[in-house]
Design a protein around this motif. Structure first.
Motif, mmCIF file in Angstrom:
data_model
loop_
_atom_site.group_PDB
_atom_site.id
_atom_site.type_symbol
_atom_site.label_atom_id
_atom_site.label_comp_id
_atom_site.label_asym_id
_atom_site.label_seq_id
_atom_site.Cartn_x
_atom_site.Cartn_y
_atom_site.Cartn_z
ATOM 1 N N THR A 343 -41.596 20.096 61.329
ATOM 2 C CA THR A 343 -41.499 19.286 62.547
ATOM 3 C C THR A 343 -41.951 17.843 62.323
ATOM 4 O O THR A 343 -41.951 17.044 63.269
ATOM 5 N N PHE A 344 -42.310 17.495 61.107
ATOM 6 C CA PHE A 344 -42.798 16.142 60.805
ATOM 7 C C PHE A 344 -41.751 15.099 61.219
ATOM 8 O O PHE A 344 -40.565 15.239 60.915
ATOM 9 N N ALA A 345 -42.220 14.028 61.892
ATOM 10 C CA ALA A 345 -41.276 13.048 62.452
ATOM 11 C C ALA A 345 -41.577 11.623 61.998
ATOM 12 O O ALA A 345 -41.185 10.669 62.681
ATOM 13 N N GLY A 346 -42.236 11.433 60.869
ATOM 14 C CA GLY A 346 -42.518 10.090 60.386
ATOM 15 C C GLY A 346 -41.258 9.339 59.992
ATOM 16 O O GLY A 346 -40.256 9.939 59.597
ATOM 17 N N GLU A 347 -41.322 8.022 60.073
ATOM 18 C CA GLU A 347 -40.168 7.188 59.764
ATOM 19 C C GLU A 347 -40.274 6.615 58.359
ATOM 20 O O GLU A 347 -41.359 6.199 57.923
ATOM 21 N N ILE A 348 -39.140 6.566 57.657
ATOM 22 C CA ILE A 348 -39.095 5.955 56.329
ATOM 23 C C ILE A 348 -39.495 4.475 56.445
ATOM 24 O O ILE A 348 -39.018 3.763 57.337
ATOM 25 N N GLY A 349 -40.372 4.042 55.582
ATOM 26 C CA GLY A 349 -40.863 2.674 55.607
ATOM 27 C C GLY A 349 -42.149 2.498 56.388
ATOM 28 O O GLY A 349 -42.805 1.459 56.276
ATOM 29 N N GLY A 350 -42.515 3.510 57.165
ATOM 30 C CA GLY A 350 -43.723 3.411 57.968
ATOM 31 C C GLY A 350 -44.982 3.600 57.133
ATOM 32 O O GLY A 350 -44.998 4.328 56.146
ATOM 33 N N ALA A 351 -46.052 2.912 57.526
ATOM 34 C CA ALA A 351 -47.334 3.061 56.836
ATOM 35 C C ALA A 351 -47.949 4.402 57.204
ATOM 36 O O ALA A 351 -47.806 4.889 58.330
ATOM 37 N N ALA A 352 -48.629 5.002 56.251
ATOM 38 C CA ALA A 352 -49.271 6.298 56.490
ATOM 39 C C ALA A 352 -50.418 6.477 55.515
ATOM 40 O O ALA A 352 -50.464 5.857 54.444
ATOM 41 N N GLY A 353 -51.345 7.334 55.893
ATOM 42 C CA GLY A 353 -52.423 7.721 54.994
ATOM 43 C C GLY A 353 -52.220 9.151 54.535
ATOM 44 O O GLY A 353 -51.428 9.903 55.105
ATOM 45 N N VAL A 354 -52.919 9.512 53.478
ATOM 46 C CA VAL A 354 -52.877 10.883 52.971
ATOM 47 C C VAL A 354 -54.305 11.378 52.803
ATOM 48 O O VAL A 354 -55.128 10.723 52.150
ATOM 49 N N HIS A 355 -54.583 12.496 53.430
ATOM 50 C CA HIS A 355 -55.874 13.151 53.219
ATOM 51 C C HIS A 355 -55.693 14.203 52.135
ATOM 52 O O HIS A 355 -54.729 14.975 52.166
ATOM 53 N N VAL A 356 -56.606 14.220 51.147
ATOM 54 C CA VAL A 356 -56.536 15.207 50.075
ATOM 55 C C VAL A 356 -57.724 16.147 50.182
ATOM 56 O O VAL A 356 -58.828 15.751 50.572
ATOM 57 N N ASN A 357 -57.490 17.396 49.854
ATOM 58 C CA ASN A 357 -58.552 18.396 49.810
ATOM 59 C C ASN A 357 -59.386 18.137 48.561
ATOM 60 O O ASN A 357 -58.964 18.429 47.454
ATOM 61 N N ARG A 358 -60.564 17.583 48.731
ATOM 62 C CA ARG A 358 -61.342 17.150 47.572
ATOM 63 C C ARG A 358 -61.910 18.321 46.774
ATOM 64 O O ARG A 358 -62.416 18.125 45.673
ATOM 65 N N GLU A 359 -61.812 19.531 47.312
ATOM 66 C CA GLU A 359 -62.204 20.702 46.538
ATOM 67 C C GLU A 359 -61.080 21.196 45.648
ATOM 68 O O GLU A 359 -61.260 22.135 44.881
#
Length: 378
Positions: A343-359
């Protein structure tokens, strides 16, 4: 009968158990095996101990030496150095027929002018077994893999899945100490390959026979094996259970080879307990100074709002796979792939962050060796 019904093997457990009781599986060992072809070395000091009844997969890219190793066990190639044991017997210099192993080839290797019955019976015929014994053994094995109605047909009258089952039946009828399988499912279509994987795993479990299986397909390796031996350029990189190889890769090659989509790698620098790269800065639970690579799997990441998360970038593409989507983000000159809900609806070219599982992040040094965790996360 539907196409699926005709292609799917329904294994008779009682027959397999009876077959299994009639043979004794043995261990197989390669001890410091090396192989050269002229000036080219294709195997480097390979040592493996395959336990009796174990399903071991040799996994690697084309040209890594996995098929050569299998052929050395079979006696179809000679080792330049080292030794091969079947059980307690050193078979390094034995002829293939004297090694008590059966090989299943990628190309099926069936005799086109012989019927299914004659193809399955051939190993017993050349050993001059009594006719009544041959007939009983062939029919029993054929029934175990649903080939009884096809015994009078020629290979050209069979589908790819049926031909592969004939090749398997011919190997089973010998009741060998070990099976050797060289990419036996690679000529099948994707749907049938999935069915045959399940049936092959069940059959090996019921027979309890030692099996060494060669493939470049990580899905086959992960689904079939008790243990996986990952090879690269003729050298063993890691030998462990599928779960351990996935969650605890020994080096950069193994980490990148296992997983679909593959692990993300970001090149940067480790210093003073932090990893830094363009668009990324986070605490690192390792003691290392200098160039390094961070690895994190797409399923251990989540796309979050811009300015949140440990990684900052812009959406490069969104691919709907079905039950999920894959989002690729440009992070400086590098890319990160994230597995997200469909269902992800992000747009190409849009700014975004990524959270990573640090474990679930990994660090590798400039040589590709794993940098093991040494300190706790702050």
């Amino acid at each position: 009968m539907t196409v699926m019904d005709s292609e799917t093997v329904r294994v008779d457990d009682a027959r397999l158990t009876k077959i299994a009781a009639a043979r004794q599986s043995k261990s197989v060992s390669l001890r410091n095996v090396g192989k050269t072809f002229g000036e080219t070395r294709v195997l480097h000091d390979l040592s493996l101990d395959v336990q009796a009844g174990e399903f071991l997969v040799l996994l690697g890219e084309s040209g890594c030496g996995k098929t050569t190793a299998l052929r050395i066990v079979a006696g179809l190639e000679s080792a330049t150095e080292g030794a091969v044991f079947v059980g307690d017997t050193d078979v390094t210099h034995h002829l293939p027929r004297d090694r008590d192993v059966a090989m299943v080839f990628q190309s099926y290797a069936l005799y086109p002018h012989k019927t299914v019955f004659e193809n399955i019976a051939y190993p017993l015929i050349v050993r001059k077994r009594p006719k009544a014994e041959i007939d009983a053994a062939v029919r029993e094995v054929a029934a175990s893999v649903q080939l009884e109605p096809l015994l009078a047909r020629l290979p050209r009258q069979l589908s790819g899945g049926q031909r592969q089952r004939v090749a398997l039946a011919r190997a089973i009828v010998r009741r060998p100490a070990a099976f050797l399988m060289d990419e036996p499912l690679s000529n099948l279509d994707a749907k049938l390959r999935g069915h045959m994987r399940a049936e092959l795993k069940h059959m090996q479990h019921e027979l309890g026979i030692t099996t060494i299986y060669v493939t470049h397909d990580q899905i086959e390796a992960m689904t079939l094996a008790h243990r996986v031996a990952v090879l690269d350029k003729g050298a063993l990189q890691q030998l462990d259970t599928p779960a351990r190889i996935y969650t605890d890769p020994a080096n950069l090659f193994v980490a990148g080879f296992i997983g679909s989509p593959p692990m993300n790698f970001l090149r940067g620098t480790l210093a003073a307990g932090r990893f830094d790269a363009p668009g990324l800065s986070l605490a690192a639970p390792v003691r290392h100074e200098g160039a390094a690579t961070l690895g994190v799997r797409p399923e251990e990441c989540a796309v979050v709002a811009a300015d949140d998360g440990e990684v900052q970038g812009r959406i490069y593409s969104v691919e709907l796979i079905g039950d999920h989507s894959l989002v690729t983000l440009n992070v400086g000159a590098q890319q990160v792939v994230v597995k997200v809900p469909n269902t992800f609806a992000g747009e190409i070219g849009g700014a975004a962050g990524v959270h990573v599982n640090r474990e679930r992040i990994y660090f590798f040094d400039a040589s590709g060796a794993r940098i093991r965790q040494a300190v706790g996360l702050p």
